[in-house]
Design a protein around this motif. Structure first.
Motif, PDB file in Angstrom:
ATOM      1  N   UNK A  56      34.532  47.819  47.400  1.00  0.00           N
ATOM      2  CA  UNK A  56      35.005  47.859  48.896  1.00  0.00           C
ATOM      3  C   UNK A  56      35.801  46.480  49.105  1.00  0.00           C
ATOM      4  N   UNK A  57      35.681  45.593  48.863  1.00  0.00           N
ATOM      5  CA  UNK A  57      36.535  44.214  49.342  1.00  0.00           C
ATOM      6  C   UNK A  57      37.790  44.469  47.915  1.00  0.00           C
ATOM      7  N   UNK A  58      36.936  44.366  46.695  1.00  0.00           N
ATOM      8  CA  UNK A  58      38.473  44.073  45.680  1.00  0.00           C
ATOM      9  C   UNK A  58      38.760  45.535  45.169  1.00  0.00           C
ATOM     10  N   UNK A  59      38.962  46.697  45.952  1.00  0.00           N
ATOM     11  CA  UNK A  59      38.930  47.982  45.741  1.00  0.00           C
ATOM     12  C   UNK A  59      39.280  48.182  43.969  1.00  0.00           C
ATOM     13  N   UNK A  60      38.148  47.880  43.371  1.00  0.00           N
ATOM     14  CA  UNK A  60      38.024  47.767  41.752  1.00  0.00           C
ATOM     15  C   UNK A  60      39.662  47.156  41.347  1.00  0.00           C
ATOM     16  N   UNK A  61      39.622  46.236  41.750  1.00  0.00           N
ATOM     17  CA  UNK A  61      41.059  45.548  40.797  1.00  0.00           C
ATOM     18  C   UNK A  61      42.054  45.892  41.837  1.00  0.00           C
ATOM     19  N   UNK A  62      42.394  46.439  42.951  1.00  0.00           N
ATOM     20  CA  UNK A  62      43.857  46.574  43.794  1.00  0.00           C
ATOM     21  C   UNK A  62      44.109  45.695  44.039  1.00  0.00           C
TER      22      UNK A  62
ATOM     23  N   UNK B 182      34.795  28.816  39.726  1.00  0.00           N
ATOM     24  CA  UNK B 182      34.487  29.976  39.938  1.00  0.00           C
ATOM     25  C   UNK B 182      35.012  31.002  39.680  1.00  0.00           C
ATOM     26  N   UNK B 183      34.830  31.853  38.932  1.00  0.00           N
ATOM     27  CA  UNK B 183      35.519  33.386  38.155  1.00  0.00           C
ATOM     28  C   UNK B 183      34.889  34.508  38.952  1.00  0.00           C
ATOM     29  N   UNK B 184      35.729  35.386  38.879  1.00  0.00           N
ATOM     30  CA  UNK B 184      35.066  37.192  38.296  1.00  0.00           C
ATOM     31  C   UNK B 184      35.554  38.056  37.470  1.00  0.00           C
ATOM     32  N   UNK B 185      35.971  38.881  37.475  1.00  0.00           N
ATOM     33  CA  UNK B 185      36.609  39.899  35.930  1.00  0.00           C
ATOM     34  C   UNK B 185      37.898  39.704  37.548  1.00  0.00           C
ATOM     35  N   UNK B 186      38.117  39.600  38.058  1.00  0.00           N
ATOM     36  CA  UNK B 186      40.024  39.450  38.862  1.00  0.00           C
ATOM     37  C   UNK B 186      40.544  38.140  38.435  1.00  0.00           C
TER      38      UNK B 186
END
Length: 432
Positions: free
Chosen positions: A224-230, A267-271
């Protein structure tokens, strides 16, 4: 009221940094203390430079910033702890009688009776993003008032009842894997605004994942929020690489609203690395005014900051991609953690402008345009609040420590795939 040894306002531009910051924070705090709605104690959506509005309009997101501002005021000894608890109790009573929708608060309410004031025709129900800004503040309050004192225990219990009642997953439409901003009991999903792409609503997904009773799965955040990295950008603007979001970063409140509570440091994630994201966003915004491609009067290294604010023709959302020649002091001041030297330079420049136009009873006015010689005669809760919060986070990290100390928040960040120093260290003791 405490507010003792009241300093002069406005301060002189040549005063030391700590004096300037203290005065500016304190003046903005007054918006939420002296300028609050008289019956509910909650935050008015907007107010005048010299007088209160003649209405009962209260902003739910703005009230989240009010709770935060009160905590800062206690720590800075502008008010007493008992005064803060009394005001917070009054505010909680107003929230408890407010009309909610599956536990979700509307954007605006009537401060006298808690009834919903429609934001637009189709937006007369729950607003999930405004609700998340409210609970960002409430969770900070809950973590702050942590003693065994009966009054503090009551504050925690009352906040938890409101918090546990919010049905975050009720803002998922059918089987879609995204949260929706609004839902109306009359119009349903007609407003039709999914919360996705990089914007101010990271805290919405963190809180939705943190909910003890109505939480969302991690895939709602990623799809949703990240749209799978979009929402990844990766391009450079004025020589600065931007990890996420629209071209040139969008309005600066993207780097402020969610990060009054969420600590972006480490703070980090995959994006993305979110400290890098916010620092890059702020620097691009700053460099846009330095380059001044539209030739606006006054823009430069000491006069910058594009975000949402009042304008000569009403509310506008400014950014480097949509620049109206309008500077909002909140943009530079709330970016102090990211660009401390540039923010302080802007503050001194703002204070050198004509005091009869740039300042009022709650500090610097909402916005101004030197090109058109226009100065706002108003303040906005959503602009005053981040000034208090982000300056304090720069000075002491208070709100970051409080919000990130909440067990549900830590669990939610882990659940969504974030890493942070707060997730590996022991819980910090709460402030007193």
């Amino acid at each position: 009221m405490y507010l003792r040894s009241e300093p002069r306002y406005p301060p002189a531009a040549e005063d030391g940094d700590d004096i300037l910051l203290d005065q500016v924070q304190r003046a903005s705090f007054r918006y939420f203390w002296e300028g609050s709605h008289p019956e509910s104690g909650l935050a008015r959506d907007r107010s005048g430079r010299t007088a209160d509005p003649r209405n009962d309009l209260v902003a739910i997101g703005g009230s989240g910033f009010a709770f935060i501002a009160i905590l800062v005021a206690v720590e800075r000894r502008w008010i007493t702890r008992d005064e803060a608890k009394a005001r917070i109790g009054k505010m909680l009573s107003a929230l408890e009688r407010t009309k909610r929708y599956n536990g979700v608060f509307p954007h605006f309410i009537n401060g006298t009776d808690g009834s919903t004031v429609p934001f637009t025709k189709l937006d007369d129900g729950g607003d999930l993003v405004e609700t998340s800004l409210l609970f960002q503040g409430l969770i900070c309050v809950r973590q702050y008032f942590a003693s065994n004192d009966r009054g503090e225990a009551s504050i925690r219990d009352r906040i938890n009842r409101l918090w546990h009642a919010v049905q975050w997953n009720s803002h998922i439409k059918n089987t879609e894997k995204v949260l929706y901003w609004h839902h109306s009991p009359k119009f349903g999903w007609a407003r039709n605004v999914p919360i996705h792409g990089w914007n101010e609503a990271l805290v919405t997904y963190v809180l939705a994942a943190a909910s003890p009773s109505y939480g969302i799965d991690a895939e709602i955040y990623h799809e949703g929020f990240a749209a799978n990295g979009a929402f990844i950008n990766g391009r450079s603007y004025y020589g600065v690489k931007l990890p996420l979001g629209p071209d040139y970063g969008g309005p600066l409140f993207f780097a402020h609203y969610s990060f009054c509570g969420i600590d972006p440091r480490g703070l980090a994630d995959r994006y993305a690395d979110y400290w890098q994201q916010n620092c890059s966003h702020a620097r691009i915004n700053y460099l846009h005014s330095l380059h001044n491609p539209h030739g606006y009067t006054g823009y430069g290294s000491d006069c910058w900051g594009l975000t949402s604010s009042h304008g000569p023709r009403g509310y506008v959302v400014s950014s480097p991609g949509l620049d109206f020649g309008l500077i909002a002091p909140t943009a530079a001041l709330s970016s102090l953690p990211y660009l401390p030297e540039e923010s302080m330079r802007a503050l001194r420049r703002f204070l050198a402008l004509p005091h009869g136009k740039i300042t009022g009873r709650f500090g610097l006015v909402d916005a101004f345009s030197l090109t058109s010689n226009w100065f706002a005669r108003t303040y906005l809760a959503i602009d005053q609040g981040p000034v208090v919060a982000m300056i304090e986070n720069h000075r002491s990290g208070l709100l970051w420590k409080l919000f990130m100390s909440a067990p549900e928040i830590r669990d939610a960040l882990r659940k969504l795939g974030f890493t942070s120093p707060h997730l590996t260290r022991e819980t910090e003791p709460n402030s007193r």
